[in-house]
Design a protein around this motif. Structure first.
Motif, short mmCIF file in Angstrom:
data_model
loop_
_atom_site.label_atom_id
_atom_site.label_comp_id
_atom_site.label_asym_id
_atom_site.label_seq_id
_atom_site.Cartn_x
_atom_site.Cartn_y
_atom_site.Cartn_z
N ASP A 73 0.95 -1.30 -0.16
CA ASP A 73 -0.54 -0.95 0.25
C ASP A 73 0.93 0.98 0.14
OD1 ASP A 73 -2.56 1.13 0.43
OD2 ASP A 73 -2.25 1.74 2.26
N ALA A 74 0.24 2.47 -0.47
CA ALA A 74 0.60 3.76 -0.70
C ALA A 74 2.44 3.23 -1.58
CB ALA A 74 0.91 3.92 1.10
N TRP A 75 2.16 2.40 -2.54
CA TRP A 75 3.47 2.60 -3.21
C TRP A 75 4.64 2.51 -2.65
CZ3 TRP A 75 2.27 2.01 -7.73
CH2 TRP A 75 1.05 2.75 -8.44
N GLY A 76 4.65 1.49 -1.16
CA GLY A 76 5.71 1.13 0.06
C GLY A 76 6.65 2.08 0.00
N THR A 77 5.99 3.35 0.74
CA THR A 77 7.12 4.19 0.61
C THR A 77 6.21 5.50 1.63
OG1 THR A 77 6.53 5.39 -1.43
CG2 THR A 77 8.82 4.23 -1.02
N GLY A 78 4.18 5.22 2.16
CA GLY A 78 3.77 5.72 2.56
C GLY A 78 3.75 7.14 1.98
N GLU A 79 3.56 7.23 0.84
CA GLU A 79 3.12 8.55 0.21
C GLU A 79 1.40 8.48 0.34
OE1 GLU A 79 3.93 7.67 -4.06
OE2 GLU A 79 5.62 7.26 -3.44
N VAL A 80 1.01 10.07 0.14
CA VAL A 80 -0.45 9.84 0.96
C VAL A 80 -1.47 10.56 -0.30
CG1 VAL A 80 0.24 10.99 2.51
CG2 VAL A 80 0.19 12.57 0.74
N GLN A 81 -0.51 10.77 -2.16
CA GLN A 81 -1.49 11.34 -2.65
C GLN A 81 -1.97 9.90 -3.34
OE1 GLN A 81 1.53 10.41 -2.94
NE2 GLN A 81 1.29 8.50 -4.49
N THR A 82 -3.34 10.17 -4.38
CA THR A 82 -3.61 8.66 -5.14
C THR A 82 -3.01 8.72 -6.54
OG1 THR A 82 -5.87 8.27 -3.13
CG2 THR A 82 -5.82 7.81 -6.32
N LEU A 271 8.59 7.57 -14.34
CA LEU A 271 8.16 9.19 -13.47
C LEU A 271 7.03 9.75 -12.84
CD1 LEU A 271 9.13 10.89 -17.19
CD2 LEU A 271 10.59 11.79 -15.61
N ASN A 272 7.43 10.17 -12.03
CA ASN A 272 5.86 10.87 -11.55
C ASN A 272 6.35 11.91 -9.51
OD1 ASN A 272 8.14 8.63 -9.47
ND2 ASN A 272 6.41 9.59 -7.73
N VAL A 273 5.03 12.19 -9.14
CA VAL A 273 6.32 13.15 -8.20
C VAL A 273 4.24 13.11 -7.35
CG1 VAL A 273 5.20 15.75 -7.78
CG2 VAL A 273 6.19 15.41 -9.75
N ALA A 274 5.55 12.45 -6.27
CA ALA A 274 4.61 11.86 -4.65
C ALA A 274 4.50 13.05 -4.07
CB ALA A 274 5.11 10.84 -4.27
N MET A 275 3.38 12.75 -3.11
CA MET A 275 3.10 14.04 -1.85
C MET A 275 3.46 13.10 -1.23
SD MET A 275 3.01 16.41 -4.19
CE MET A 275 2.74 17.09 -1.84
N GLY A 276 4.20 13.13 -0.18
CA GLY A 276 4.34 12.88 1.53
C GLY A 276 5.63 11.48 1.03
N GLY A 277 5.38 11.33 2.37
CA GLY A 277 6.25 9.76 2.00
C GLY A 277 7.32 9.83 3.01
N ALA A 278 8.14 8.41 2.97
CA ALA A 278 9.94 8.48 3.92
C ALA A 278 10.29 9.42 3.31
CB ALA A 278 9.45 7.01 3.76
N PHE A 279 10.47 9.41 2.51
CA PHE A 279 11.91 10.68 2.14
C PHE A 279 11.60 11.71 2.22
CE2 PHE A 279 14.73 11.61 -1.28
CZ PHE A 279 16.08 12.20 -0.30
N PRO A 280 10.36 12.28 2.13
CA PRO A 280 9.94 14.04 2.31
C PRO A 280 10.09 13.88 3.79
CG PRO A 280 9.07 12.79 1.26
CD PRO A 280 9.81 12.15 1.13
N ASP A 281 9.13 13.28 4.33
CA ASP A 281 9.06 13.51 6.23
C ASP A 281 10.42 13.33 6.89
OD1 ASP A 281 6.36 12.99 5.30
OD2 ASP A 281 5.64 11.40 6.80
N GLY A 282 11.46 12.17 6.16
CA GLY A 282 12.34 12.47 7.18
C GLY A 282 13.45 13.35 6.29
#
Length: 474
Positions: A73-82, A271-282
């Protein structure tokens, strides 16, 4: 007033004004993909087309939802977008750019887009170099307004398709990553096991630097990755605007780890633009995005291109022999150009374990010493929109070519999803049954049969340089 509390009209106007401002501020697309002296262009897309149209369906497939079918889920990285395939999130801008735009609705829900190449065979030729490159502009947003933005240009090992649980062993090359509007590009290798392992997962082996000249957010920059098999040990290199800032050498990793991420069919590009998740949160140190995050700032992509240089284009001798499935029913060491054949419908019946109108591929006069290993394969299969189709493969060995099959291996069928696009059927599905034993081949034969074991529709099987079987003979 916070954006998420705005009226629907104000929300629409804010998004529209943000898009217009970003486009007016962005430099125009360069135009055609540049030529590189000494390199051969293998594949490219310069995103030419009418404004608002989707990227080429021949070149790209669009991921949707919150995960791959059956994947984390969440592409495995905790992203918040759909992720969606809406032109509001992903479309050409009419000026030679692809535009991926994250948006937030009045309820605070984020949408964005993620696309990946249909091809999954991008690989450095034996003795040569692979170069993956894009000229792009990160979302033009910084500071508190950028918290949660996570644009990326990257590549995943082909066995990930259809499995979705074999990361990071199959390899991941992050050519460009950025978070939270920081003026920095990250280049990262993911491999091995998680957590920990030889690539320090889940962080990976990475490095970062500021973009040369103009900031990463305010201008286009060129991001490149090279996989060099002409050097010993092999090398992986990351560049921004032609300036090297990160490298990984083959001798930094154990042989098994390197083999697992390189000895498969190749890579596909994303190519993508995710929102939130482990990398930006960290990096931010707190949950992102926040109420201050501004939606509607697109990543603009001028082109994506893949080149090769040098090399003979064939695998060096090794502990296994690779045989490609070719149109006309042959198995050959050279794959040729990409093509496909049709697997007949199972007609609603159950043909699990028994070939039903199979596509058959044969190699004759094969001589080799059995090395004690096992059969491996990577078959490109696609059932289109057919529901509940499952493809199956049987690999047989006739040691002397006398018509007796001393070793027969039937693998568990692979249930394809009802979404157009190639999936990867590999030996990881496991043996359903096996008879006989391996032994040396002396003028023998190898036969591969592929059919639809279940379902009511036809399927496509990739041939040429797409599907292959690796037999355990030297």
């Amino acid at each position: 007033m916070e954006f998420r509390r705005a009226t629907p009209l104000a929300t629409a106007l804010a998004v529209l004004l943000g898009l217009v401002a970003a486009l007016l501020a962005a430099p125009p697309a360069r135009g055609a993909v540049p030529s590189l002296p000494g390199w051969t262009l293998q594949w490219s897309d310069d995103f030419t087309g009418s404004s608002g149209s989707l990227p080429s369906s021949t070149n790209w497939q669009i991921d949707t939802g919150r995960s791959y079918p059956g994947g984390p889920d969440a592409w495995g990285t905790g992203e918040v977008q759909t992720y969606t395939d809406s032109p509001a999130n992903v479309s050409l801008d009419g000026g030679g750019n692809l535009r991926i735009t994250p948006l937030r609705d009045a309820a605070g829900n984020w949408t964005s887009s993620r696309i990946e190449t249909r091809r999954a065979d991008f690989k450095a030729p034996a003795g040569g170099v692979l170069r993956i490159e894009s000229r792009l502009q990160m979302p033009n947003v910084t500071g508190a307004a950028a918290l949660g933005y996570w644009p990326a240009f990257w590549a995943l090992g082909s066995p990930y398709r259809g499995n979705y649980w074999n990361w990071p062993g199959i390899g991941e090359f992050d050519v460009m990553e950025n978070v939270n509007g920081i003026n920095s590009v990250w280049g990262v290798l993911h491999c091995g096991v998680a957590p920990g392992g030889p690539c320090n997962e889940n962080n990976g082996l990475g490095a970062s630097r500021a973009c040369p000249g103009s900031t990463c957010q305010s201008a286009f920059h060129t991001y490149s990755f090279e996989w060099d098999r002409s050097a010993s040990p092999n090398q992986l290199r990351w560049y921004v605007d032609g300036q090297l800032y990160h490298s990984v050498s083959q001798n930094q990793l154990d042989a098994t780890t390197w083999s697992n991420m390189t000895d498969h069919a190749g890579y596909f590009i994303l190519l993508n633009v995710a929102m939130g998740g482990a990398f930006p949160d960290g990096v931010a140190g707190h949950a992102t995005p926040t109420a201050a995050t501004v939606p509607g700032r697109p990543m603009l992509v001028d082109y994506v291109a893949v080149w090769t240089r040098g090399g003979g284009g064939t695998e060096p001798p090794g502990p296994s022999s690779t045989l490609h499935l070719r149109e006309g029913g042959a198995l050959g060491t050279a794959g040729g150009s990409a093509s496909s054949v049709t697997l007949a419908s199972a007609g609603g019946g159950n043909h699990d374990g028994t070939p039903h109108q199979p596509q058959t591929f044969t190699a004759s006069n094969v001589t080799g010493a059995y090395n004690g290993g096992a059969t491996a394969f990577d078959l490109f299969v696609d059932a289109g929109t057919s529901i509940a189709n499952g493809q199956q493969v049987r690999v047989s060995y006739d040691r002397t070519g006398d018509g007796s099959w001393e070793r027969v291996e039937t693998y568990a069928y692979f249930a394809t999803d009802p979404v157009p696009g190639w999936e990867h059927y590999t030996e990881a599905r496991g043996l359903r049954s096996a008879s006989g034993s391996h032994g040396n081949l002396a003028g023998g034969r190898v036969r591969v049969e592929v059919w639809n074991a279940i379902g009511g529709g036809t399927s496509a099987l990739g041939t040429g340089n797409q599907s292959f079987v690796r037999i355990p003979y030297e």
